[in-house]
Write an enzyme that holds these catalytic residues in place. Structure first.
Site, PDB file in Angstrom:
ATOM      1  N   TYR A  32       0.799  -1.106  -0.091  1.00  0.00           N
ATOM      2  CA  TYR A  32      -0.028   0.095  -0.133  1.00  0.00           C
ATOM      3  C   TYR A  32       0.889   1.008  -0.138  1.00  0.00           C
ATOM      4  O   TYR A  32       2.010   1.398   0.118  1.00  0.00           O
ATOM      5  CB  TYR A  32      -0.877   0.152   1.135  1.00  0.00           C
ATOM      6  N   LYS A 145       6.589  -1.898   1.846  1.00  0.00           N
ATOM      7  CA  LYS A 145       5.475  -1.267   2.695  1.00  0.00           C
ATOM      8  C   LYS A 145       4.130  -2.313   2.342  1.00  0.00           C
ATOM      9  O   LYS A 145       3.440  -1.983   1.498  1.00  0.00           O
ATOM     10  CB  LYS A 145       5.168   0.170   1.861  1.00  0.00           C
ATOM     11  N   LEU A 201      11.219   1.600   6.829  1.00  0.00           N
ATOM     12  CA  LEU A 201      10.698   1.918   5.676  1.00  0.00           C
ATOM     13  C   LEU A 201      11.478   3.181   5.336  1.00  0.00           C
ATOM     14  O   LEU A 201      11.637   4.130   6.149  1.00  0.00           O
ATOM     15  CB  LEU A 201       9.399   1.976   6.000  1.00  0.00           C
TER      16      LEU A 201
END
Ligand code: PMP
Length: 287
Positions: A32, A145, A201
């Site tokens: 996402y 992600k 991330l």
């Protein structure tokens, strides 16, 4: 009725039906992105779409649209939904198939995108937040992600239940990132953040701040620091698409610096606000 995009087509929100056998639902088998919209314009959309494609590639999920096509689609979605200040949520799953851990031969990946309002967390940005550190119990590919946010959800709730605003992950004594943000610390005028790699991330906001630091002459290094060093920082802040640059004024009940948002944090806030203003001219960006 608001519109959503499902597999490349605009449709009404109540007509976006997903199978209960979708692998996103059963396995968290998907990826996402969240893209911020300011003044009717998506901010850093190219960068988000690039990361989206990379996440999909890493999980070997076919993305049937290139980044340019996705950008056109999402611009149209923002326009039809008349989003001024909001966010685009985009999700791609491996699709619906009989439940089996093996990749299905037949499944068609499912892409959905919708918009929601969003506002800047001005109160937190001005006053700062209190965080608690937690064990980083996540897997070793958090650079992807993916939809698997269970550890992030659990630590966020744990922090909330303990009266803190957010949680910061620590792996083997090293600060990695926040539950939905990256973490920066400032010591003696130098700004530190965990290097990109498989343990964080690589935030789009983080990357933007690193560029802005260079442009504004703020010394910034991608160098990890320990929880003990975190507590000794002069300033700490988190960065993210929604949180922007939010000062951290206490960690595990101990004040950071003088317990107030710091000057370098404020510089980053202003530099990011300026970047938003120039990319999204109708944005109403005040501190
Ligand atoms: N780390 C994690 C775990 C996140 O969920 C987020 C929010 N997407 C970030 C970092 C910050 O990334 P970005 O700046 O791209 O929003």
């Amino acid at each position: 009725m608001e519109s959503v995009i499902m597999n490349g087509e605009l449709r009404n929100r109540d007509q976006c039906l997903i199978s209960f056998e979708d692998r996103g639902y059963q396995f968290g088998d998907g990826v996402y992105e969240v893209i911020r919209v300011y003044g009717g314009r998506p901010f850093l959309m190219e960068e988000h779409l690039h990361r989206f494609k990379r996440s999909a590639d890493e999980l070997k999920i076919r993305l049937a649209w290139d980044e340019q096509e996705l950008a056109l689609m999402f611009n149209e979605l923002v326009a039809v939904n008349e989003v001024m200040d909001g966010k685009i949520y985009v999700q791609l799953t491996r699709g619906a198939a009989k439940r089996d851990h093996l990749f299905p031969g037949q499944a068609e990946p499912v892409l959905i995108a919708y918009t929601d309002p969003a506002s800047r967390p001005l109160d937190k940005m001005n006053k700062g937040i209190r965080v608690m550190t937690v064990d980083d119990i996540r897997w070793l590919r958090v650079d992807i992600k993916s939809l698997n946010l269970l550890p992030n959800v659990l630590v966020r709730q744990q922090a909330h239940d303990a009266g803190a605003d957010d949680a910061i992950f620590v792996r083997n004594g090293i600060v990695t990132e926040g539950s939905s943000s990256n973490v920066f610390g400032v010591k003696d005028g130098i700004c530190y953040t965990h290097p990109a790699g498989n343990l964080i991330l690589n935030g789009i906001t983080r990357q933007k701040l690193l560029q802005l630091a260079e442009a504004h002459g703020i010394a910034c290094v991608e160098q990890a620091f320990t929880r003990d060093q975190l507590l000794e920082m002069d300033e700490v802040f988190i960065s993210g698409t929604i949180s922007e640059v939010t000062p951290v004024i206490a960690v595990d009940g101990q004040p950071i610096g003088n317990g107030k948002p710091g000057a370098i944090t404020a510089k980053f806030q202003e530099a990011l606000a300026e970047a938003v203003r120039s990319a999204c001219p109708s944005a109403d960006i005040r501190m």
